[in-house]
Design a protein around this motif. Sequence first.
Motif, PDB file in Angstrom:
ATOM      1  N   UNK A   1       0.830  -1.207   0.000  1.00 42.44           N
ATOM      2  CA  UNK A   1       0.000   0.000   0.000  1.00 42.44           C
ATOM      3  C   UNK A   1       0.864   1.258   0.000  1.00 42.44           C
ATOM      4  N   UNK A   2       1.952   1.215   0.781  1.00 42.91           N
ATOM      5  CA  UNK A   2       2.757   2.437   0.921  1.00 42.91           C
ATOM      6  C   UNK A   2       3.539   2.769  -0.351  1.00 42.91           C
ATOM      7  N   UNK A   3       3.693   1.812  -1.268  1.00 49.43           N
ATOM      8  CA  UNK A   3       4.368   2.108  -2.529  1.00 49.43           C
ATOM      9  C   UNK A   3       3.387   2.511  -3.634  1.00 49.43           C
ATOM     10  N   UNK A   4       2.101   2.449  -3.352  1.00 44.61           N
ATOM     11  CA  UNK A   4       1.091   2.805  -4.347  1.00 44.61           C
ATOM     12  C   UNK A   4       1.270   1.979  -5.636  1.00 44.61           C
ATOM     13  N   UNK A   5       1.485   0.696  -5.485  1.00 47.44           N
ATOM     14  CA  UNK A   5       1.775  -0.158  -6.648  1.00 47.44           C
ATOM     15  C   UNK A   5       0.920  -1.437  -6.637  1.00 47.44           C
ATOM     16  N   UNK A   6      -0.216  -1.363  -5.931  1.00 50.59           N
ATOM     17  CA  UNK A   6      -0.956  -2.597  -5.646  1.00 50.59           C
ATOM     18  C   UNK A   6      -2.275  -2.701  -6.398  1.00 50.59           C
ATOM     19  N   UNK A   7      -2.709  -3.947  -6.580  1.00 48.80           N
ATOM     20  CA  UNK A   7      -4.062  -4.245  -7.065  1.00 48.80           C
ATOM     21  C   UNK A   7      -4.817  -4.836  -5.886  1.00 48.80           C
ATOM     22  N   UNK A   8      -5.983  -4.255  -5.595  1.00 50.62           N
ATOM     23  CA  UNK A   8      -6.738  -4.644  -4.399  1.00 50.62           C
ATOM     24  C   UNK A   8      -7.863  -5.615  -4.742  1.00 50.62           C
ATOM     25  N   UNK A   9      -8.149  -6.497  -3.783  1.00 49.27           N
ATOM     26  CA  UNK A   9      -9.232  -7.475  -3.981  1.00 49.27           C
ATOM     27  C   UNK A   9     -10.563  -6.789  -4.264  1.00 49.27           C
ATOM     28  N   UNK A  10     -10.750  -5.610  -3.687  1.00 45.44           N
ATOM     29  CA  UNK A  10     -12.026  -4.915  -3.836  1.00 45.44           C
ATOM     30  C   UNK A  10     -12.013  -3.887  -4.973  1.00 45.44           C
ATOM     31  N   UNK A  11     -10.943  -3.830  -5.762  1.00 43.86           N
ATOM     32  CA  UNK A  11     -10.871  -2.871  -6.868  1.00 43.86           C
ATOM     33  C   UNK A  11     -11.955  -3.121  -7.908  1.00 43.86           C
TER      34      UNK A  11
END
Length: 328
Positions: free
Chosen positions: A199-209
Amino acid sequence: MAEKKRIVSGMRPTGALHLGNYHGALLNWISMQDNHECFFFIADWHALTSNYEDPKNIPDFNRQMIVDWLSAGLSPEKSTLFVQSHIKEHAELYLILSMITPTPWLERNPTYKDQIDQLNTKDLSTFGFLGYPVLQAADIIIYKAQGVPVGIDQCAHIEITREIARRFNYLYGHVFPEPETILTEMAKILGTDRRKMSKSYDNAIYLSDSPEAITATALKMITDPQRARKSDPGNPDICNVFEFHKLYSPKERVANVREDCRAAKIGCVDCKKMMAANLVAALAPIREKNQYYRAHPKEVDDILAAGRETAGRVATQTMAEVRAAIHL
Ligand code: TRP
Ligand code: SF4
């Protein structure tokens, strides 16, 4: 039937779960539910150790985490799901364990030093941060866990847990089993920038996206860095997009991508779009359940209340034994 092995594990609430959390821990927990007696909890007190200056998001993060857990497939019928701070006995045991834990065990803990160095925007020179593994030990042994499924980064903490349990038993008589580390293989997938997904790198794909968000993030992914143009052959084996294909695309597609990438017959944008479509489809059931639980907060409250009761019963029993052992 042989008794099921009891396992305990926790996650710090950091907000929405991403695919790194999913492949790194959650899928493993889900797969253990049938053959183990599972206690899984949200480690909100542990979140305070590094976020004590800004705790206002913790309730939302707790909620987001349980919703993501349920959506991904942790089941209250199979596992005890609860919030650490609901079971005050963890804090009592933590206090007692702190009396018998030599400070050098904590000071030489490698994750302690690493984190102090890495999170240099925060002042982590607190007693609570040093004592993090003691609280973690209490979380685990209060349920007399036989195993703890965790990633490699947590091994040092489970080792300290075993040392503390052993020391307690040595001083006061046998109360606690020494839990084993059940090592979870780390996810090979990385964030869009090829760093660890976080999360802190702003490089993620979230399960709830949303599907749009997933696709947009997928299109940002760095591919084979050597491949500048579509006419350059690529190397899928070092490409993060290809790791996602291996997880989310059908076998034939994976084989085609491998060949076409090497032969420069496919461009990275098209390749990412295909991957994103498969990822969106695979996450659809999780996304739907996410919406369901968000719309039914009472149901989520009831699940946490039931978890609180089951966990509380075990913790109360253990603490009675602990107090007897130490003559209090
Ligand atoms: N320290 C763990 C982590 O950061 C979270 C945690 C807290 C935990 N208590 C635990 C994990 C007990 C396993 C068992 O991931
Ligand atoms: Fe990666 Fe696909 Fe591009 Fe090959 S074509 S480098 S696998 S994104």
